[in-house]
Design an enzyme around this catalytic site. Sequence first.
Site, PDB file in Angstrom:
ATOM      1  N   ARG A 167      34.976  31.762  32.469  1.00 42.88           N
ATOM      2  CA  ARG A 167      34.247  33.060  33.635  1.00 42.88           C
ATOM      3  C   ARG A 167      34.520  34.849  34.462  1.00 42.88           C
ATOM      4  O   ARG A 167      35.647  33.982  35.264  1.00 42.88           O
ATOM      5  CB  ARG A 167      33.955  31.640  35.037  1.00 42.88           C
ATOM      6  CG  ARG A 167      32.916  31.950  35.660  1.00 42.88           C
ATOM      7  CD  ARG A 167      31.867  31.336  35.237  1.00 42.88           C
ATOM      8  NE  ARG A 167      31.489  30.284  34.857  1.00 42.88           N
ATOM      9  CZ  ARG A 167      30.286  29.560  35.566  1.00 42.88           C
ATOM     10  NH1 ARG A 167      29.817  30.165  36.818  1.00 42.88           N
ATOM     11  NH2 ARG A 167      30.966  27.994  34.867  1.00 42.88           N
ATOM     12  N   LEU A 168      33.590  35.431  34.133  1.00 39.97           N
ATOM     13  CA  LEU A 168      33.435  36.530  34.063  1.00 39.97           C
ATOM     14  C   LEU A 168      34.052  36.546  35.607  1.00 39.97           C
ATOM     15  O   LEU A 168      33.263  35.710  36.891  1.00 39.97           O
ATOM     16  CB  LEU A 168      31.954  36.953  34.097  1.00 39.97           C
ATOM     17  CG  LEU A 168      31.852  38.394  34.598  1.00 39.97           C
ATOM     18  CD1 LEU A 168      32.512  39.186  33.765  1.00 39.97           C
ATOM     19  CD2 LEU A 168      30.206  38.762  34.947  1.00 39.97           C
ATOM     20  N   HIS A 169      34.632  37.581  36.015  1.00 39.34           N
ATOM     21  CA  HIS A 169      35.490  37.753  37.450  1.00 39.34           C
ATOM     22  C   HIS A 169      35.901  39.346  38.042  1.00 39.34           C
ATOM     23  O   HIS A 169      36.433  39.414  37.336  1.00 39.34           O
ATOM     24  CB  HIS A 169      36.313  37.140  38.151  1.00 39.34           C
ATOM     25  CG  HIS A 169      37.486  36.870  37.061  1.00 39.34           C
ATOM     26  ND1 HIS A 169      37.746  35.885  36.126  1.00 39.34           N
ATOM     27  CD2 HIS A 169      38.467  37.433  37.259  1.00 39.34           C
ATOM     28  CE1 HIS A 169      39.099  36.513  35.336  1.00 39.34           C
ATOM     29  NE2 HIS A 169      38.996  37.367  36.398  1.00 39.34           N
ATOM     30  N   MET A 170      34.790  39.769  39.215  1.00 41.41           N
ATOM     31  CA  MET A 170      34.871  40.698  39.377  1.00 41.41           C
ATOM     32  C   MET A 170      36.589  40.508  40.494  1.00 41.41           C
ATOM     33  O   MET A 170      36.161  39.422  41.669  1.00 41.41           O
ATOM     34  CB  MET A 170      33.870  41.708  40.105  1.00 41.41           C
ATOM     35  CG  MET A 170      34.387  43.166  40.269  1.00 41.41           C
ATOM     36  SD  MET A 170      32.661  43.623  40.524  1.00 41.41           S
ATOM     37  CE  MET A 170      32.928  43.512  42.059  1.00 41.41           C
TER      38      MET A 170
END
Length: 195
Positions: free
Chosen positions: A109-112
């Site tokens: 999952r894309l995470h910043m």
Amino acid sequence: MSKRLGKETVSGTPAKQSKHWSIGLLESMRDPECIVKQTKKIVVIRDKYPKAKIHYLMLPHENISSIHKLNSTHIDLLKEFNKIYEEIKIENEDHSLKAGFHAVPSMQRLHMHIISKDMVSPCLKTKMHWNSFTTDFFINYEDILKELKETGSIKKISPDLHKKLLATPLQCNQCSFKPKNMPDLKDHLMSHMNV
Ligand code: AMP
Ligand code: ZN
């Protein structure tokens, strides 16, 4: 997703877990205990193995596995990331924060990452942890948005560059001090806490 390098990835996730370690964020983003804030589009959680006094992860509800799956249709989503990041900066005005993505993420999952400059934390243990936040392995939010706007995707870095960045000699992120090793660096970081 990256393969494990030795015993653990840059994420610092322990090796023994019942479910596959790389989906841990999907569980945390559903756990009210982990959630800091959320909107219709995004959720902000506490990093389970924080590498600084403040360390949050911002993820979309949309199932985007990583930066490498982003395209031009996600520009509005990334603008929402920035809007919420600005709110977090106001809520944490005593800390100097930065926001960005690992060039080669370990977790799904894309995470910043939203992380404070102090980098004081018992979970910060290895040179790989350090370099993943203090070298170009950490791609600032603005650079991701710029690349997406200009090219419509985020290019992968080469395995050679990946290895080189994580093997960069230790260097303090707040002054010119070059620590001999991680204990030396961690002692030194404490000296920046009093100023
Ligand atoms: P990366 O994929 O390298 O960008 O980093 C993944 C981040 O997720 C690391 O900072 C880890 O400390 C953090 N992390 C690992 N497992 C969990 C979890 N189950 N819940 C929240 N954060 C996690
Ligand atoms: Zn320093």
